[in-house]
Write an enzyme that holds these catalytic residues in place. Structure first.
Site, mmCIF file in Angstrom:
data_model
loop_
_atom_site.group_PDB
_atom_site.id
_atom_site.type_symbol
_atom_site.label_atom_id
_atom_site.label_comp_id
_atom_site.label_asym_id
_atom_site.label_seq_id
_atom_site.Cartn_x
_atom_site.Cartn_y
_atom_site.Cartn_z
ATOM 1 N N MET A 1 28.223 67.717 -3.818
ATOM 2 C CA MET A 1 29.184 66.889 -3.070
ATOM 3 C C MET A 1 30.551 67.560 -3.018
ATOM 4 O O MET A 1 31.489 67.117 -3.654
ATOM 5 C CB MET A 1 29.283 65.517 -3.733
ATOM 6 N N ASP A 2 30.640 68.622 -2.230
ATOM 7 C CA ASP A 2 31.851 69.435 -2.200
ATOM 8 C C ASP A 2 32.777 69.010 -1.070
ATOM 9 O O ASP A 2 32.320 68.648 0.003
ATOM 10 C CB ASP A 2 31.422 70.900 -1.988
ATOM 11 N N GLY A 3 34.093 69.051 -1.334
ATOM 12 C CA GLY A 3 35.036 68.799 -0.250
ATOM 13 C C GLY A 3 35.866 67.542 -0.404
ATOM 14 O O GLY A 3 36.656 67.216 0.469
ATOM 15 N N ARG B 1 24.765 71.638 0.398
ATOM 16 C CA ARG B 1 26.120 71.770 -0.122
ATOM 17 C C ARG B 1 27.070 71.574 1.051
ATOM 18 O O ARG B 1 27.061 72.371 1.989
ATOM 19 C CB ARG B 1 26.363 73.133 -0.750
ATOM 20 N N THR B 2 27.876 70.545 0.983
ATOM 21 C CA THR B 2 28.770 70.262 2.105
ATOM 22 C C THR B 2 30.004 71.159 2.029
ATOM 23 O O THR B 2 30.220 71.867 1.056
ATOM 24 C CB THR B 2 29.200 68.787 2.074
#
Lengths: 245, 301
Positions: free
Chosen positions: A12-14, A185-186
């Site tokens: 949960m990147d960003g 992977r966002t």
């Protein structure tokens, strides 16, 4: 064309980048604001996954490397986690709606006591649930998981019996769970950052550009369609290695 | 029987996508009607036919949903074709030399490069040879070649004969269960396969056990083995499976998947899918290296 994946994992990147670009004046000094939005996105994506029939969803909530962040942010994350774990166990929550089981994978001893106790309690309460499974990786890195599995295998090793790959896999946090079909992977970053490295031999790695709070149903449907295109190829190699074992 | 199962899977995909869309589109009513007639392949979400909405659509809806399903996949295909065209244009521009930024690549951050190749494609030795030549031209110093079945390991001797001059060659013994390392085109090339991943870690675990038991006087009862990650790295080195962590990993194959590349070495590796080896381009490699030189990693911080 292939089926619905059984297991999707999310990095949960960003969240922080989202908070920077969308923050109001009050939010800009709050280190947890991006992560709160991220949690909302997690709940809605979980719902879409479970409705689609995805049985296992794994999320990378907190890495051991993340302990090196600013202490205020780490504390904000820990507080958020404890609050959300408690919330997930209440009536009317998503877990109750789907009769879902929750797992926490990682070196839980590294967590502060309130969070660790809340996590253990959540696992105990939902252990007999028959529905889909949410696995939250917290205080987790893949290399630490491998290290832990080696320790456990060495501890239980008997004379004249060699440790093999199945012993190690039995001692991983992920034992009993199928391997992920997709890792998403966002925010467009292209690395796994020490997440499920052991389990992702035949996993379709996807790196969509939207930030985690922007990741919604249409991105998820697209992800499943992309996976379905390569499903046959991945299944073929998975079968070949099973045969050679 | 297989077609029936396939059709059910297809319908299930669409059913679930549509029922999930119920909350977000204004075609709620239509979605509700369709969703009543389909059930997931594992039968656990069997939806009963609503008596008030009973229509003969069950016979008609299935082919319609089938068409919709293939339509969705056709849209994905079109999107891929579009991206491919854009990609080809970018590669053309780069290879024309019009953009100076691609001429002088800064490769200081790229100490080690890994290349995962689909084993079927890895049998094409001339393509692999060409790839190594291109990588050397760009300035790469250390390449890790991986394919799951060890096709490249097996043909390693042929590589050495066909690519190296007498002074370059470093002949090594040919155990298929350990990495194979040689020098060519001014680069060090390490060739590994599936057995250098998980099985290597199992070997390291056995090594650590033997070290642990020899360190203890008397019995092991009550003594807890405690290893750190550096201990495991040393153990991997002791069993002949250490190797640097690549900064960048290129995947040549139909899917973006690392196909069992050693987990211990991939922690912060940037993974880029290059498409099939048969359609590889020099300008694509240049583009990837340029993009990599612009990357910034926090390492979790």
């Amino acid at each position: 064309m292939g089926p619905i994946p059984a297991h999707i994992a999310f990095i949960m990147d960003g969240n922080r980048r989202y908070a920077k670009t969308h923050a109001s004046h009050q939010d800009s000094t709050d280190p947890g604001s991006g992560h709160r939005v991220g949690f909302k996105s997690l709940i809605s994506n979980l719902q879409y996954c479970y409705e689609m029939g995805v049985k296992y969803v794994t999320v990378y909530a907190f890495s051991i490397d993340n302990f090196r962040r600013d202490p205020h942010e780490v504390q904000a994350l820990m507080d958020l986690m404890k609050a959300k774990i408690d919330e997930l166990l209440t009536e009317g929550s998503l877990l109750k709606k789907f009769d879902a089981r929750i797992n926490f994978w990682g070196n839980l001893e590294l967590l502060a006591e309130p969070v660790r106790l809340a996590a253990k309690k959540a696992m105990e309460v939902t252990v007999h649930n028959k529905g889909p499974v949410l696995s939250v990786c917290v205080a987790y890195t893949s290399t630490d998981e491998i290290r832990h599995a080696i320790e456990a295998s060495v501890r239980e090793k008997r004379e004249n019996v060699q440790i093999d790959v199945s012993d190690l896999e039995r001692n991983m946090y992920t034992a009993g769970c199928v391997e992920p079909d997709i890792i998403i992977r966002t925010s467009g970053e292209t690395r796994l950052s020490n997440f499920l490295l052991w389990q992702s031999d035949f996993t379709h790695l996807q790196m969509p550009n939207p930030l985690w709070p922007e990741f919604s149903l249409r991105h998820l449907v697209w992800a499943v369609l992309e996976y379905q295109k390569v499903h046959g190829y991945l299944k073929k190699w998975k079968g070949e290695t099973e045969k050679n074992k | 029987m297989k077609n029936d199962h396939h059709r059910k899977e297809r319908d299930a995909t669409l059913f679930h996508a549509i029922s999930a869309y119920q909350r977000t589109t204004i075609a709620n009513e239509l979605a509700c009607i369709f969703s009543r007639y389909f059930y997931s392949v594992n039968g656990s979400y069997k939806i009963l036919i609503s008596p008030s909405k009973m229509i003969e659509a069950s016979v008609i809806a299935s082919p319609i949903l089938g068409i919709l399903y293939y339509l969705l996949h056709a849209i994905v295909c079109l999107a891929h074709i579009w991206s491919y065209l854009i990609y080809q244009i970018q590669c053309l521009i780069i290879s024309s030399g019009l953009l100076p930024k691609y001429q002088n690549l800064k490769l200081d951050r790229l100490q080690h490069l890994a290349v995962v190749i689909d084993s079927e494609e890895a049998k094409n030795k001339s393509k692999v040879h060409q790839l190594l030549l291109w990588l050397s031209d760009v300035g790469v110093k250390y390449v890790i070649l991986y394919d799951i079945e060890g096709v490249m390991k097996k043909s390693n001797k042929a590589f050495q004969k066909s690519t190296a001059t007498q002074s370059d060659t470093k002949c090594l013994d040919f155990d298929l269960n350990v990495p194979s390392i040689f020098d060519v085109f001014g680069m060090t090339v390490e060739v590994i396969s599936y057995t250098d991943g998980k099985e290597a870690v199992a070997k390291a675990a056995n090594y650590l056990f033997s070290k642990f038991s020899t360190n203890q006087e008397g019995t092991l009862d009550g003594l807890e083995p405690k290893f750190t990650e550096p201990d495991i790295s040393s153990a991997l080195k002791a069993v002949g499976h250490d190797g640097p962590e690549p900064d960048l990993l290129l995947v040549y194959g139909p899917a973006r998947c690392h196909l069992g590349f050693p987990a211990w070495r991939m922690r912060y590796t940037e993974i880029v899918h290059m498409g099939r080896l048969s359609s590889m381009k020099f300008s694509a490699i240049v583009k990837v290296f340029y993009d990599f030189s612009k990357k910034h990693q926090n390492y979790g911080k």
